[in-house]
Design a protein around this motif. Structure first.
Motif, mmCIF file in Angstrom:
data_model
loop_
_atom_site.group_PDB
_atom_site.id
_atom_site.type_symbol
_atom_site.label_atom_id
_atom_site.label_comp_id
_atom_site.label_asym_id
_atom_site.label_seq_id
_atom_site.Cartn_x
_atom_site.Cartn_y
_atom_site.Cartn_z
ATOM 1 N N HIS A 108 0.862 -1.178 0.000
ATOM 2 C CA HIS A 108 0.000 0.000 0.000
ATOM 3 C C HIS A 108 0.904 1.235 0.000
ATOM 4 O O HIS A 108 1.855 1.311 0.771
ATOM 5 C CB HIS A 108 -0.884 -0.023 1.251
ATOM 6 C CG HIS A 108 -2.041 0.935 1.183
ATOM 7 N ND1 HIS A 108 -3.304 0.555 0.780
ATOM 8 C CD2 HIS A 108 -2.126 2.249 1.465
ATOM 9 C CE1 HIS A 108 -4.118 1.607 0.817
ATOM 10 N NE2 HIS A 108 -3.422 2.645 1.223
ATOM 11 N N GLY A 109 0.594 2.184 -0.850
ATOM 12 C CA GLY A 109 1.455 3.357 -0.987
ATOM 13 C C GLY A 109 1.107 4.454 0.014
ATOM 14 O O GLY A 109 0.065 4.413 0.663
ATOM 15 N N LEU A 110 2.009 5.417 0.137
ATOM 16 C CA LEU A 110 1.756 6.576 1.005
ATOM 17 C C LEU A 110 1.969 7.842 0.178
ATOM 18 O O LEU A 110 3.048 8.067 -0.359
ATOM 19 C CB LEU A 110 2.721 6.554 2.201
ATOM 20 C CG LEU A 110 2.644 7.752 3.154
ATOM 21 C CD1 LEU A 110 1.284 7.866 3.804
ATOM 22 C CD2 LEU A 110 3.719 7.642 4.239
ATOM 23 N N LEU A 111 0.908 8.655 0.095
ATOM 24 C CA LEU A 111 0.985 9.877 -0.709
ATOM 25 C C LEU A 111 1.495 11.022 0.153
ATOM 26 O O LEU A 111 0.718 11.792 0.700
ATOM 27 C CB LEU A 111 -0.402 10.232 -1.266
ATOM 28 C CG LEU A 111 -0.909 9.339 -2.385
ATOM 29 C CD1 LEU A 111 -2.340 9.681 -2.731
ATOM 30 C CD2 LEU A 111 -0.015 9.456 -3.619
ATOM 31 N N LEU A 112 2.795 11.055 0.313
ATOM 32 C CA LEU A 112 3.386 12.083 1.157
ATOM 33 C C LEU A 112 4.808 12.306 0.660
ATOM 34 O O LEU A 112 5.550 11.348 0.452
ATOM 35 C CB LEU A 112 3.395 11.580 2.609
ATOM 36 C CG LEU A 112 3.317 12.559 3.763
ATOM 37 C CD1 LEU A 112 2.126 13.491 3.639
ATOM 38 C CD2 LEU A 112 3.225 11.798 5.074
ATOM 39 N N ALA A 113 5.171 13.571 0.478
ATOM 40 C CA ALA A 113 6.524 13.870 0.012
ATOM 41 C C ALA A 113 7.316 14.504 1.147
ATOM 42 O O ALA A 113 6.738 15.098 2.060
ATOM 43 C CB ALA A 113 6.463 14.815 -1.176
ATOM 44 N N GLU A 114 8.626 14.376 1.092
ATOM 45 C CA GLU A 114 9.490 14.907 2.153
ATOM 46 C C GLU A 114 9.206 16.396 2.403
ATOM 47 O O GLU A 114 9.242 16.858 3.533
ATOM 48 C CB GLU A 114 10.955 14.663 1.794
ATOM 49 C CG GLU A 114 11.957 15.050 2.866
ATOM 50 C CD GLU A 114 11.743 14.367 4.223
ATOM 51 O OE1 GLU A 114 11.469 13.152 4.250
ATOM 52 O OE2 GLU A 114 11.818 15.060 5.254
ATOM 53 N N ALA A 115 8.900 17.119 1.336
ATOM 54 C CA ALA A 115 8.655 18.556 1.483
ATOM 55 C C ALA A 115 7.434 18.846 2.360
ATOM 56 O O ALA A 115 7.311 19.930 2.938
ATOM 57 C CB ALA A 115 8.465 19.191 0.100
#
Lengths: 280, 369
Positions: B207-214
């Motif tokens: 399952h993916g996570l829609l979150l970027a380091e920024a």
């Protein structure tokens, strides 16, 4: 810097006794104290104020008697104290408690913007460590738990760097203000209050906020109604089927007792005997 | 004078909303640290397996890791299968490299909302407590910390979480009402380690996570690993000698250290002597300290309050020395000596010293082939 420190009045659990016959808590004579873990949070907030200027506000949710705990915090140097107290808060679990405290801290922020919220690591009566994370989540604050040291605060950049106790090591974390910090025990040494602070604490007003003053918007989220968990029973653990085998020798010396004990361990617990042999 | 600890409540039947009835399955959060699964997660898989079997549902592990963990993360899933998981939810993302509250809270919350477990268990470590508190608040559900016993109510499938209360003077059982999942944390060493079943496998659901380091505010600047030699390894010690208030004065704590030294044991302590500053906080055994499961636990001058008991009753052999014949510790110790700890401890140190010395001088025994 404006820090809000959450404190709780707790019974001194070292002195709680359970009635041997009725299995009930004997509360009488058990002194109420400020949760010892919260004092590390308070001291840290006071240090930041002394270094950088600003104010320290202490807040507690509880019955009117909890005012004593807030006065104690004032005598140690806190500037303001607010007691969030209302019958509607009774029966709150950690989720409902964090909702009420988050609302009240927002109200404090309307008077003077809040840079840091502090809590202790946990309380000694509930031992849950859940209210700090709960407040942070509800207020949308970055959460820094088990902080052992504040390395640097840069108010002009709105940044803070801390050391956090993690599994197997220490994390050095940088985040943005405002944020919520739960302080680890032994991270500092609580100061002795000064005489002027003691005198001020005795006469300063401790504001009492009911649910309206605390800015509670949704009354279904506080007290018993706002609590997803309930205590279904309270009990004492059953004793082991077999009680301890008592080692006693009439007129025996301590050496005789020790020898008898070692013999009985060897006879009943071969696993222990093997462990000891490895250490010979 | 005393008052009832809690009003005697009629058993409250938990009726779940239709929406919440869809929540099925038991999950264990698989914590990993520097390339290996934390033992508490394996202990929880053992406990979770029993709960899942009682409920007739699957047991799942949840593995969250950085992308750079690569194959290692699949290895954690495999470990979970060998300790009883039927499947693992695997979430890998750049932002999950080092533990941070924000991305992990969002990731675990996403997984719960997507796959809807009825029970979610986490280890009560610094990571587990940080994560559990945030996830429970986000999901608006119940969380019970530091449970010592977990069971299923046969009437309504609800989780019965038992933990010490009133500072460890009593135990209480907590249930979650019309909210799901039911969350609980358990401290390391409270539950027994299950047997591993090498070769046992299961399926992996990614399952993916829609979150970027920024998007993430908090940054990890550095990780300073502990020097293991400096920190007491109480939870995994095989022999522990612990002292309490019955020692009378701080100087007498040396008698505990003397016996521990002879035995090559770790030193433990009860809460009152830690609070009095006789010994460092990381030596505390009990609900607000460490939970231990040694082969031999020697408790000197410790009365045996529930707060201490829940931290050490998993020991194979408990020896209690106390001057009070009515001390509760004699209810659950295996051996008891009533007497003055200050005179009995040195005698015990001497006896063990002689015993170990004698064993050392014997030729090594041949193991039967």
């Amino acid at each position: 810097m404006h820090s809000v420190v959450c404190i709780k009045q707790v019974p001194d659990s070292a002195q709680i006794r359970v009635h041997p016959v009725t299995n009930t808590i004997m509360r009488q004579g058990v002194p109420a104290i400020v949760n010892p873990y919260d004092l590390f949070a308070l001291e840290e907030a006071l240090r930041l104020r002394d270094q950088l200027g600003g104010r320290v506000t202490v807040i507690s949710m509880g019955p009117t008697q909890a005012e004593v705990a807030l006065r104690k915090a004032l005598s140690l140097g806190a500037d303001d104290a607010i007691l969030v107290t209302d019958k509607a808060f009774a029966g709150a679990d950690t989720l409902a408690t964090s909702y009420a405290l988050a609302a009240a801290i927002r109200q404090i922020g309307k008077e003077l913007p809040v840079d840091l919220v502090f809590t202790g690591k946990q309380t000694i009566d509930g031992d849950t460590a859940q209210v700090g994370p709960g407040i942070a989540r509800r207020m949308g604050l970055q959460l820094l738990t088990y902080v052992s040291r504040i390395v640097e605060v840069a108010p002009e950049r709105r940044e803070i760097v801390v050391e956090r106790r993690a599994e197997g090591g220490v994390q050095v974390l940088q985040t943005r203000l405002p944020c919520l910090i739960t302080m680890l025990e032994d991270s500092n040494r609580m100061r002795f209050g000064s005489l002027p602070d003691a005198l001020r604490a005795a006469r300063q007003e401790v504001r009492h906020w009911d649910k309206t003053a605390a800015g509670i918007e949704d009354v279904t989220k506080i007290g018993l109604k706002g609590s997803p968990t309930i205590v279904s029973k309270v009990f004492t653990p059953s004793p082991r089927a077999e009680k301890a085998e008592m080692i006693a020798i009439e007129d025996g010396s301590p050496a005789d007792l020790a020898a008898a004990l070692l013999g009985r361990i060897a006879a009943r617990f071969p696993g222990v005997e093997k462990e000891l042999a490895q250490r010979a | 004078m005393s008052e009832p600890t809690a009003p005697v409540k009629k058993k409250r039947k938990v009726v779940l909303d239709q929406r919440l009835q869809a929540y099925r399955g038991v999950w264990v959060y698989i914590e990993h640290e520097r390339g290996r699964v934390h033992p508490v997660s394996l202990e929880l898989l053992g406990e979770g397996r029993k709960l899942a079997d009682t409920l007739g549902v699957e047991l799942a592990g949840v593995v969250m890791a950085g992308v750079d963990a690569g194959a290692e993360a699949r290895g954690y899933c495999q470990t979970a299968f060998e300790y009883g998981a039927d499947l693992c939810y695997l979430m890998q993302s750049d932002v999950l490299g080092e533990y941070r509250n924000e991305p992990y809270t969002q990731g675990l919350t996403d997984l719960v909302n997507a796959y809807q477990p009825e029970i979610l268990l986490l280890g009560a470590t610094t990571l587990g407590r940080d994560l559990a508190g945030s996830v429970a608040t986000t999901l608006n559900t119940g969380l019970t910390a530091d449970c010592t016993e977990l069971a299923i109510d046969p009437d309504d499938r609800s989780l019965l979480s038992t933990r010490p209360t009133f500072g460890g003077s009593l135990l209480c059982t907590i249930v979650t009402l019309n909210y799901r999942p039911q969350m609980a944390t358990v401290r390391p060493r409270v539950m027994a380690m299950p047997e591993s079943q090498p070769g046992r496998t299961g399926r992996i659901v990614e399952h993916g996570l829609l979150l970027a380091e920024a998007d993430i505010v908090t940054k990890v600047l550095e990780f300073i690993a502990d020097d293991r030699r400096d920190t007491p390894q109480l939870p995994f010690a095989d022999i522990i000698v612990a002292g309490g208030r019955g020692l009378g004065k701080p100087e007498n704590f040396q008698l505990i250290r003397d016996l521990a030294k002879v035995l090559g044991a770790e030193v433990g302590a009860s809460r009152p002597v830690v609070q009095a500053g006789w010994v460092e906080a990381d030596r505390q055994v009990g609900q607000s300290g460490k939970t231990v499961r040694p082969k031999l636990y020697i408790a000197a001058g410790i009365s045996g309050a529930i707060q201490h008991r829940v931290g050490m009753e998993g020991a194979d052999c408990i020896v209690a020395i106390n001057n009070d014949p009515d001390a509760p510790i004699f209810e659950f110790a295996h051996f008891g000596i009533v007497g003055d700890v200050a005179t009995i401890l040195p005698a015990l140190t001497e006896a063990f010293w002689v015993k170990l010395k004698r064993q050392a001088s014997l030729p090594p025994q041949e193991e039967a082939a």
